[in-house]
Design a protein around this motif. Structure first.
Motif, PDB file in Angstrom:
ATOM      1  N   ARG A   2       2.327  -8.362   5.888  1.00 29.19           N
ATOM      2  CA  ARG A   2       1.578  -9.062   6.935  1.00 29.19           C
ATOM      3  C   ARG A   2       1.271  -8.075   8.053  1.00 29.19           C
ATOM      4  NH1 ARG A   2       3.968 -12.666   9.902  1.00 29.19           N
ATOM      5  NH2 ARG A   2       6.046 -11.838   9.623  1.00 29.19           N
ATOM      6  N   GLU A  28     -15.044  -3.675   7.315  1.00 27.47           N
ATOM      7  CA  GLU A  28     -14.500  -4.429   6.183  1.00 27.47           C
ATOM      8  C   GLU A  28     -13.040  -4.067   5.905  1.00 27.47           C
ATOM      9  OE1 GLU A  28     -18.884  -4.465   5.896  1.00 27.47           O
ATOM     10  OE2 GLU A  28     -17.428  -2.881   6.209  1.00 27.47           O
ATOM     11  N   THR A  29     -12.683  -2.822   6.140  1.00 25.74           N
ATOM     12  CA  THR A  29     -11.294  -2.398   5.945  1.00 25.74           C
ATOM     13  C   THR A  29     -10.381  -3.144   6.910  1.00 25.74           C
ATOM     14  OG1 THR A  29     -12.015  -0.215   5.206  1.00 25.74           O
ATOM     15  CG2 THR A  29      -9.719  -0.417   5.942  1.00 25.74           C
ATOM     16  N   PHE A  32      -9.970  -6.706   5.646  1.00 26.51           N
ATOM     17  CA  PHE A  32      -9.017  -6.773   4.534  1.00 26.51           C
ATOM     18  C   PHE A  32      -7.580  -6.585   5.017  1.00 26.51           C
ATOM     19  CE2 PHE A  32     -12.618  -5.357   1.574  1.00 26.51           C
ATOM     20  CZ  PHE A  32     -12.864  -6.657   1.151  1.00 26.51           C
ATOM     21  N   GLU A  34      -6.388  -7.379   7.988  1.00 29.86           N
ATOM     22  CA  GLU A  34      -5.989  -8.590   8.707  1.00 29.86           C
ATOM     23  C   GLU A  34      -5.688  -9.745   7.757  1.00 29.86           C
ATOM     24  OE1 GLU A  34      -8.222  -7.841  12.976  1.00 29.86           O
ATOM     25  OE2 GLU A  34      -8.936  -9.469  11.707  1.00 29.86           O
ATOM     26  N   LYS A  35      -6.373  -9.784   6.632  1.00 24.78           N
ATOM     27  CA  LYS A  35      -6.155 -10.855   5.653  1.00 24.78           C
ATOM     28  C   LYS A  35      -5.016 -10.541   4.689  1.00 24.78           C
ATOM     29  CE  LYS A  35     -10.818 -12.728   5.585  1.00 24.78           C
ATOM     30  NZ  LYS A  35     -11.958 -13.084   4.740  1.00 24.78           N
ATOM     31  N   GLY A  36      -4.431  -9.350   4.810  1.00 22.08           N
ATOM     32  CA  GLY A  36      -3.347  -8.969   3.920  1.00 22.08           C
ATOM     33  C   GLY A  36      -3.811  -8.605   2.523  1.00 22.08           C
ATOM     34  N   LYS A  37      -5.086  -8.260   2.389  1.00 23.25           N
ATOM     35  CA  LYS A  37      -5.665  -7.926   1.085  1.00 23.25           C
ATOM     36  C   LYS A  37      -5.640  -6.429   0.797  1.00 23.25           C
ATOM     37  CE  LYS A  37      -7.220 -12.147   0.334  1.00 23.25           C
ATOM     38  NZ  LYS A  37      -6.638 -13.003  -0.664  1.00 23.25           N
ATOM     39  N   TYR A  38      -5.186  -5.650   1.760  1.00 23.84           N
ATOM     40  CA  TYR A  38      -5.214  -4.198   1.621  1.00 23.84           C
ATOM     41  C   TYR A  38      -4.021  -3.614   2.355  1.00 23.84           C
ATOM     42  CZ  TYR A  38      -6.964   0.591   2.301  1.00 23.84           C
ATOM     43  OH  TYR A  38      -7.101   1.947   2.334  1.00 23.84           O
ATOM     44  N   ASN A  39      -3.322  -2.702   1.700  1.00 22.08           N
ATOM     45  CA  ASN A  39      -2.226  -1.992   2.344  1.00 22.08           C
ATOM     46  C   ASN A  39      -2.741  -0.634   2.807  1.00 22.08           C
ATOM     47  OD1 ASN A  39      -0.266  -3.976   1.938  1.00 22.08           O
ATOM     48  ND2 ASN A  39       0.196  -3.220  -0.097  1.00 22.08           N
ATOM     49  N   GLU A  66       8.747  -7.877  -1.319  1.00 20.38           N
ATOM     50  CA  GLU A  66       7.590  -7.213  -1.921  1.00 20.38           C
ATOM     51  C   GLU A  66       7.977  -5.884  -2.557  1.00 20.38           C
ATOM     52  OE1 GLU A  66       4.256  -6.688   0.673  1.00 20.38           O
ATOM     53  OE2 GLU A  66       4.343  -8.754   1.350  1.00 20.38           O
ATOM     54  N   ARG A  71       4.815  -5.575 -10.788  1.00 18.54           N
ATOM     55  CA  ARG A  71       3.371  -5.817 -10.919  1.00 18.54           C
ATOM     56  C   ARG A  71       2.895  -5.322 -12.237  1.00 18.54           C
ATOM     57  NH1 ARG A  71       0.381  -6.263  -5.465  1.00 18.54           N
ATOM     58  NH2 ARG A  71       2.074  -7.000  -4.245  1.00 18.54           N
TER      59      ARG A  71
END
Length: 71
Positions: A2, A28-29, A32, A34-39, A66, A71
């Motif tokens: 998060r 866009e980075t 992503f 902020e949405k937790g879609k990218y580390n 995590e 995975r």
């Protein structure tokens, strides 16, 4: 993972676009992140923390579970 990027941006009255320009990425980075879609890379996390004069761990909240997920 998060993040508190959105919270810090609000505190500093900064748009996603402004933050993106300051750290050298596309808007866009930031979306992503902020949405937790990218580390982020360690380098990017450090740059973001520097913009907000904060520590990386103040902005990025790592869930210990995590680490052990397969995975």
């Amino acid at each position: 993972m998060r993040t508190r990027i959105k919270e810090f941006r609000a505190k500093f009255n900064m748009t996603q676009e402004e933050l993106a320009k300051r750290v050298g990425v596309r808007r866009e980075t930031i979306v992503f992140l902020e949405k937790g879609k990218y580390n982020p890379s360690l380098k990017l996390a450090y740059k973001i923390a520097r913009v907000f004069n904060a520590k990386i761990e103040d902005i990025f909240i790592f869930d210990e579970e995590e680490l052990w997920e397969k995975r």
